[in-house]
Design an enzyme around this catalytic site. Sequence first.
Site, mmCIF file in Angstrom:
data_model
loop_
_atom_site.group_PDB
_atom_site.id
_atom_site.type_symbol
_atom_site.label_atom_id
_atom_site.label_comp_id
_atom_site.label_asym_id
_atom_site.label_seq_id
_atom_site.Cartn_x
_atom_site.Cartn_y
_atom_site.Cartn_z
ATOM 1 N N ARG A 102 0.669 -0.970 -0.910
ATOM 2 C CA ARG A 102 0.027 -0.002 0.329
ATOM 3 C C ARG A 102 0.520 1.206 0.206
ATOM 4 O O ARG A 102 1.777 0.906 0.818
ATOM 5 C CB ARG A 102 -0.781 0.066 1.425
ATOM 6 C CG ARG A 102 -1.681 1.588 1.381
ATOM 7 C CD ARG A 102 -2.774 1.529 2.607
ATOM 8 N NE ARG A 102 -3.749 1.071 1.963
ATOM 9 C CZ ARG A 102 -5.056 0.897 2.652
ATOM 10 N NH1 ARG A 102 -4.555 1.579 3.493
ATOM 11 N NH2 ARG A 102 -6.124 0.205 2.509
ATOM 12 N N HIS A 129 -7.920 0.966 -5.769
ATOM 13 C CA HIS A 129 -7.974 0.066 -4.644
ATOM 14 C C HIS A 129 -8.589 -1.113 -5.688
ATOM 15 O O HIS A 129 -9.736 -1.049 -4.847
ATOM 16 C CB HIS A 129 -8.529 0.827 -4.345
ATOM 17 C CG HIS A 129 -8.875 0.535 -2.206
ATOM 18 N ND1 HIS A 129 -7.911 -0.649 -1.445
ATOM 19 C CD2 HIS A 129 -8.976 1.355 -1.545
ATOM 20 C CE1 HIS A 129 -7.510 -1.308 -0.520
ATOM 21 N NE2 HIS A 129 -8.311 0.011 -0.429
ATOM 22 N N GLN A 132 -10.288 -3.832 -2.957
ATOM 23 C CA GLN A 132 -11.491 -2.976 -1.626
ATOM 24 C C GLN A 132 -12.531 -3.619 -2.840
ATOM 25 O O GLN A 132 -13.782 -4.477 -2.704
ATOM 26 C CB GLN A 132 -11.449 -1.924 -2.370
ATOM 27 C CG GLN A 132 -12.096 -0.876 -1.717
ATOM 28 C CD GLN A 132 -12.861 -1.145 0.317
ATOM 29 O OE1 GLN A 132 -12.048 -0.977 0.889
ATOM 30 N NE2 GLN A 132 -13.652 -1.246 0.370
ATOM 31 N N ASP A 219 -17.032 7.891 -0.316
ATOM 32 C CA ASP A 219 -15.246 7.390 -0.250
ATOM 33 C C ASP A 219 -15.740 8.509 0.851
ATOM 34 O O ASP A 219 -15.957 9.331 1.033
ATOM 35 C CB ASP A 219 -14.909 7.003 -0.944
ATOM 36 C CG ASP A 219 -13.370 6.652 -0.073
ATOM 37 O OD1 ASP A 219 -13.045 6.425 0.729
ATOM 38 O OD2 ASP A 219 -12.053 6.741 -1.073
ATOM 39 N N CYS A 259 -16.315 1.852 1.910
ATOM 40 C CA CYS A 259 -15.405 1.640 2.308
ATOM 41 C C CYS A 259 -14.652 0.971 3.070
ATOM 42 O O CYS A 259 -13.873 0.444 3.497
ATOM 43 C CB CYS A 259 -14.005 2.166 0.756
ATOM 44 S SG CYS A 259 -13.741 3.272 0.702
ATOM 45 N N ARG A 287 -13.559 -8.308 2.830
ATOM 46 C CA ARG A 287 -12.759 -7.605 2.462
ATOM 47 C C ARG A 287 -11.389 -9.306 2.705
ATOM 48 O O ARG A 287 -10.638 -9.565 1.607
ATOM 49 C CB ARG A 287 -11.917 -7.003 3.256
ATOM 50 C CG ARG A 287 -12.603 -5.204 3.031
ATOM 51 C CD ARG A 287 -12.067 -4.804 1.928
ATOM 52 N NE ARG A 287 -10.528 -4.740 1.182
ATOM 53 C CZ ARG A 287 -10.029 -3.617 1.848
ATOM 54 N NH1 ARG A 287 -10.697 -2.956 2.364
ATOM 55 N NH2 ARG A 287 -8.555 -3.890 1.363
HETATM 56 N N1 NVA Z 1 -9.650 7.470 -1.015
HETATM 57 C C1 NVA Z 1 -9.198 7.320 0.190
HETATM 58 C C2 NVA Z 1 -9.817 4.995 0.782
HETATM 59 C C3 NVA Z 1 -9.231 4.517 2.349
HETATM 60 C C4 NVA Z 1 -9.578 2.937 2.388
HETATM 61 C C5 NVA Z 1 -8.175 6.914 0.359
HETATM 62 O O1 NVA Z 1 -6.957 6.901 -0.522
HETATM 63 O O2 NVA Z 1 -7.172 7.483 2.005
HETATM 64 N N1 CP Z 2 -10.911 0.435 2.896
HETATM 65 C C1 CP Z 2 -9.882 0.332 3.266
HETATM 66 O O1 CP Z 2 -9.485 -0.296 3.009
HETATM 67 O O2 CP Z 2 -9.794 0.413 4.842
HETATM 68 P P1 CP Z 2 -8.370 0.517 6.278
HETATM 69 O O3 CP Z 2 -8.035 1.548 4.773
HETATM 70 O O4 CP Z 2 -8.285 -0.091 6.714
HETATM 71 O O5 CP Z 2 -7.048 -0.660 4.810
#
Ligand code: NVA
Ligand code: CP
Length: 306
Positions: A102, A129, A132, A219, A259, A287
């Site tokens: 990530r 993502h 997800q 989101d 999400c 997930r």
């Molecule tokens: N758009 C959000 C998704 C979190 C799972 C982010 O990138 O922080």
């Molecule tokens: N939705 C998601 O990816 O959650 P986290 O940021 O907690 O991994």
Amino acid sequence: MDDFLKLQDLYSSQLIALIDLGLELKNKLKNKISHEYLKNKVMGMIFTKSSTRTRVAFETGMIQLGGNAIFLSSQDIQLGRGESIADTARVLDRYLDLIMIRTFKQSDVEDLAKFASIPVINGLTDYCHPSQVVADLMTFKEYKGNLNGKKLCYIGDGNNVANSLIVGCIKCGVAISLACPENYQPDPILIAWAKHTGNIEITDNVKVAARNADALYTDVWASMGQESESETRKKIFKDYQINNDVLKYANKDAIVLHCLPAHKGEEIAEDTFEAHAKEIFDEAENRLHAHKAIMTALFVDGFGIN
Ligand code: NVA
Ligand code: CP
């Protein structure tokens, strides 16, 4: 397929197979049917951003599949002190069977995959993502029975989650509408591809987008790395909220997905969130099953992805 970097890399049949494998693995877990497909495999999980769901779901999933997972915070490995992605890849390649990452730049994930011979999984970038969205579509299918011909409406920031939803929905025959403010629209290349391939509608009007939807999805307004824009974004996105008023425009049995993490009172009203908490937390649970499907499919022939 050697890696899981973005949904564009999958054929529709592979994505559908992954969703079905997630459902099958969920069933196996509930019925205590052994499914140790990755016995003794070791996965490294590189995180340069925070995570609750992605981290715990991948780590638990790998353990349930009979393997092990090592959490590698970028603060603790030399990547955080400037060691290159290429060298990190060439080292981890010698120890591990699989890498999940990530991070911010999609190109870093693609480079990691280029320099490592072992499979690499994208656990979120600024661009997309994909893990997800496998769980999201799995949840949508559980609630609606099938995906083809259904409609999903996304309201909010057109960034990583929205980009993957566009690709995932179109590949599964789901019509997608998106309500995003001007200048916060998804990747134009994906929009052009989706217009050519399937059914997509982009608008800045939340109610227009929500019309006849079978699922409403949102989101956060400010993603990880955008914390300093948070106050400006609150003003820009104030009308881009899922609430009971918007829900009236969707089909009456529409589900609500998020999400997570959620900022209640911003992208989703608290009462709407709580009324649809079952769907949202089923989605979070999925997930685990979806990630197990992704990991399994990268190693085991016959699951439709290799
Ligand atoms: N758009 C959000 C998704 C979190 C799972 C982010 O990138 O922080
Ligand atoms: N939705 C998601 O990816 O959650 P986290 O940021 O907690 O991994």
